[in-house]
Write a protein that holds these residues in place. Structure first.
Motif, PDB file in Angstrom:
ATOM      1  N   PHE A 110       2.806 -15.450   5.268  1.00 61.04           N
ATOM      2  CA  PHE A 110       2.534 -14.398   4.296  1.00 61.04           C
ATOM      3  C   PHE A 110       2.194 -13.070   4.970  1.00 61.04           C
ATOM      4  N   ALA A 111       1.671 -13.125   6.182  1.00 63.11           N
ATOM      5  CA  ALA A 111       1.311 -11.889   6.873  1.00 63.11           C
ATOM      6  C   ALA A 111       2.536 -11.033   7.180  1.00 63.11           C
ATOM      7  N   GLN A 112       3.697 -11.668   7.305  1.00 64.35           N
ATOM      8  CA  GLN A 112       4.917 -10.924   7.641  1.00 64.35           C
ATOM      9  C   GLN A 112       5.523 -10.204   6.437  1.00 64.35           C
ATOM     10  N   ASN A 113       5.228 -10.708   5.235  1.00 64.62           N
ATOM     11  CA  ASN A 113       5.704 -10.071   4.002  1.00 64.62           C
ATOM     12  C   ASN A 113       7.217  -9.836   4.023  1.00 64.62           C
ATOM     13  N   ARG A 114       7.941 -10.861   4.447  1.00 62.52           N
ATOM     14  CA  ARG A 114       9.399 -10.728   4.563  1.00 62.52           C
ATOM     15  C   ARG A 114      10.085 -11.017   3.225  1.00 62.52           C
ATOM     16  N   ASP A 115      10.972 -10.134   2.824  1.00 61.93           N
ATOM     17  CA  ASP A 115      11.739 -10.362   1.600  1.00 61.93           C
ATOM     18  C   ASP A 115      12.540 -11.661   1.698  1.00 61.93           C
ATOM     19  N   VAL A 145     -17.454  -8.154  11.440  1.00 59.44           N
ATOM     20  CA  VAL A 145     -17.147  -7.029  12.312  1.00 59.44           C
ATOM     21  C   VAL A 145     -17.316  -5.725  11.520  1.00 59.44           C
ATOM     22  N   PRO A 146     -17.938  -4.702  12.107  1.00 59.10           N
ATOM     23  CA  PRO A 146     -18.000  -3.412  11.415  1.00 59.10           C
ATOM     24  C   PRO A 146     -16.593  -2.896  11.116  1.00 59.10           C
ATOM     25  N   PHE A 147     -16.445  -2.241   9.990  1.00 56.54           N
ATOM     26  CA  PHE A 147     -15.118  -1.786   9.598  1.00 56.54           C
ATOM     27  C   PHE A 147     -14.498  -0.882  10.660  1.00 56.54           C
ATOM     28  N   VAL A 148     -15.293   0.007  11.251  1.00 65.27           N
ATOM     29  CA  VAL A 148     -14.735   0.960  12.216  1.00 65.27           C
ATOM     30  C   VAL A 148     -14.284   0.266  13.496  1.00 65.27           C
ATOM     31  N   GLU A 149     -14.699  -0.968  13.708  1.00 62.68           N
ATOM     32  CA  GLU A 149     -14.276  -1.717  14.885  1.00 62.68           C
ATOM     33  C   GLU A 149     -13.234  -2.785  14.550  1.00 62.68           C
ATOM     34  N   THR A 150     -12.842  -2.885  13.297  1.00 63.97           N
ATOM     35  CA  THR A 150     -11.901  -3.917  12.891  1.00 63.97           C
ATOM     36  C   THR A 150     -10.508  -3.592  13.410  1.00 63.97           C
ATOM     37  N   PRO A 151      -9.858  -4.530  14.109  1.00 63.98           N
ATOM     38  CA  PRO A 151      -8.494  -4.274  14.593  1.00 63.98           C
ATOM     39  C   PRO A 151      -7.545  -3.965  13.433  1.00 63.98           C
ATOM     40  N   GLU A 152      -6.645  -3.054  13.691  1.00 58.29           N
ATOM     41  CA  GLU A 152      -5.724  -2.628  12.641  1.00 58.29           C
ATOM     42  C   GLU A 152      -4.883  -3.781  12.117  1.00 58.29           C
ATOM     43  N   ASP A 153      -4.443  -4.675  13.015  1.00 64.07           N
ATOM     44  CA  ASP A 153      -3.618  -5.785  12.557  1.00 64.07           C
ATOM     45  C   ASP A 153      -4.420  -6.750  11.687  1.00 64.07           C
ATOM     46  N   GLU A 154      -5.726  -6.888  11.948  1.00 61.79           N
ATOM     47  CA  GLU A 154      -6.564  -7.755  11.121  1.00 61.79           C
ATOM     48  C   GLU A 154      -6.707  -7.178   9.716  1.00 61.79           C
TER      49      GLU A 154
END
Length: 328
Positions: A110-115, A145-154
């Motif tokens: 589901f993370a890939q969101n592929r059609d 994890v603090p929001f400002v430190e949350t990895p973008e991919d997460e």
């Protein structure tokens, strides 16, 4: 001079107090009846045995338990999750235990969101009489994890899985239910969507989104004979919660799913929230007490929640350090 309230004022205040106490008492009785006495709607209302259930996040934990218990009730199961080998193993287990039950498996991330994945699922279910949809797939943060430190991919994966995946699956399946004028859509929620949860901000926000969306959807689909219910929960023993030992407030997936399936249409502890249920008894009492006496959005509750998750984060980081030292 002695101070006193005029008699009419005192009587009015006494009446208001009595009404307030009576309302709280009535609400508590409703909670007890909903959690412990009144049965939920039978699953046969939404589809006979031999019709199909779609379960997302089906290979582990709560999703696996939904599939197991619904198969035991005679429903065929479409198992949707990321790992094909786990899906195959579960499909064999279900078919060996229940000779009349059929299964289909669809492996998709589901993370890939592929059609292409959603197109594949659409082909698999095109001719099926789907009576129940279990929106269980979900993702939380690895550790608080603090929001400002949350990895973008997460951040991206949590929103894509919890929100977009749930919407896309429902949009595939709900039209058939509307056409047949029957169906049940259960979507797994979390106390994180009720209580703003610092250090789990993205996850908390995604679950709050599901609350609003599911309630709105429930109103839309009710005239078409389709029942929508958001299922609220506190902690359950699972890989996501990282809790292995069950307790009075932390049930096993088996106990939780049994409660959820037996309380369809009952609000449990979610009094006053349309199309929502907190069905497990201890979770229901917790939800009712928080909403009734404490509140779920005030600063004190949010700050206490932050303090708790800061402690969890510190312990998790110390454990990672110990594990890293052992590995070297």
């Amino acid at each position: 001079m002695d101070s006193y309230l005029p008699r009419p004022t005192a009587q009015a205040l006494a009446a208001i107090g009595l009404l307030y106490v009576s309302a709280k008492l009535f609400s508590f009785v409703r909670v007890l009846l909903s959690l412990f006495v009144l049965p939920g709607a039978p699953l046969s209302k939404f589809g006979r045995k031999g019709t199909w259930t779609v379960v997302t996040g089906a290979s582990d934990g709560i999703g696996k338990e939904y599939a197991t218990q619904l198969a035991a009730k005679g429903f065929n199961i479409v198992l949707v999750s990321r790992t094909q080998s786990k899906l195959d193993t579960l499909a064999r287990e279900l078919e060996s235990k229940h000779a009349s039950v059929q299964t289909k498996t669809v492996a998709m991330d589901f993370a890939q969101n592929r059609d292409s994945d959603y197109d594949m699922l659409k082909r698999h279910i095109a001719d099926l009489d789907i009576s129940i949809l279990i929106n269980n797939v979900g993702l939380s943060h690895d550790i608080p994890v603090p929001f400002v430190e949350t990895p973008e991919d997460e951040i991206r994966d949590i929103i894509t899985i919890n929100c977009i995946g749930t919407l896309r699956i429902t949009q595939l399946i709900a039209p058939g239910m509307v056409q047949r004028k029957r169906g049940l859509i259960l979507t797994m929620a979390s106390f994180g969507g009720i209580l703003p949860t610092p250090l789990l901000a993205t996850y908390s926000g995604s679950k709050a989104f599901l609350q609003q969306w599911s309630t709105a959807l429930g109103s839309e689909l009710k005239p078409h004979g389709v029942h929508v219910q958001l299922v609220q929960s506190y902690l359950v023993t699972s890989a996501m919660s990282k809790i292995r030992r069950a307790s009075a407030t932390i049930p096993t997936p088996r106990g939780f799913v049994k409660a959820a399936l037996s309380k369809i249409g009952r609000s449990g502890g979610a009094q006053g929230i349309a199309y929502t249920s907190t069905p497990y008894w201890s979770h229901g009492l917790m939800h009712w007490a928080l909403a009734t006496f404490v509140g779920t959005m005030n600063g004190v509750v949010v700050d206490q929640n932050r303090s708790m998750h800061e402690g969890i984060r510190k312990r998790a980081l110390r454990k990672k350090e110990r594990d890293a030292k052992k590995a070297t």
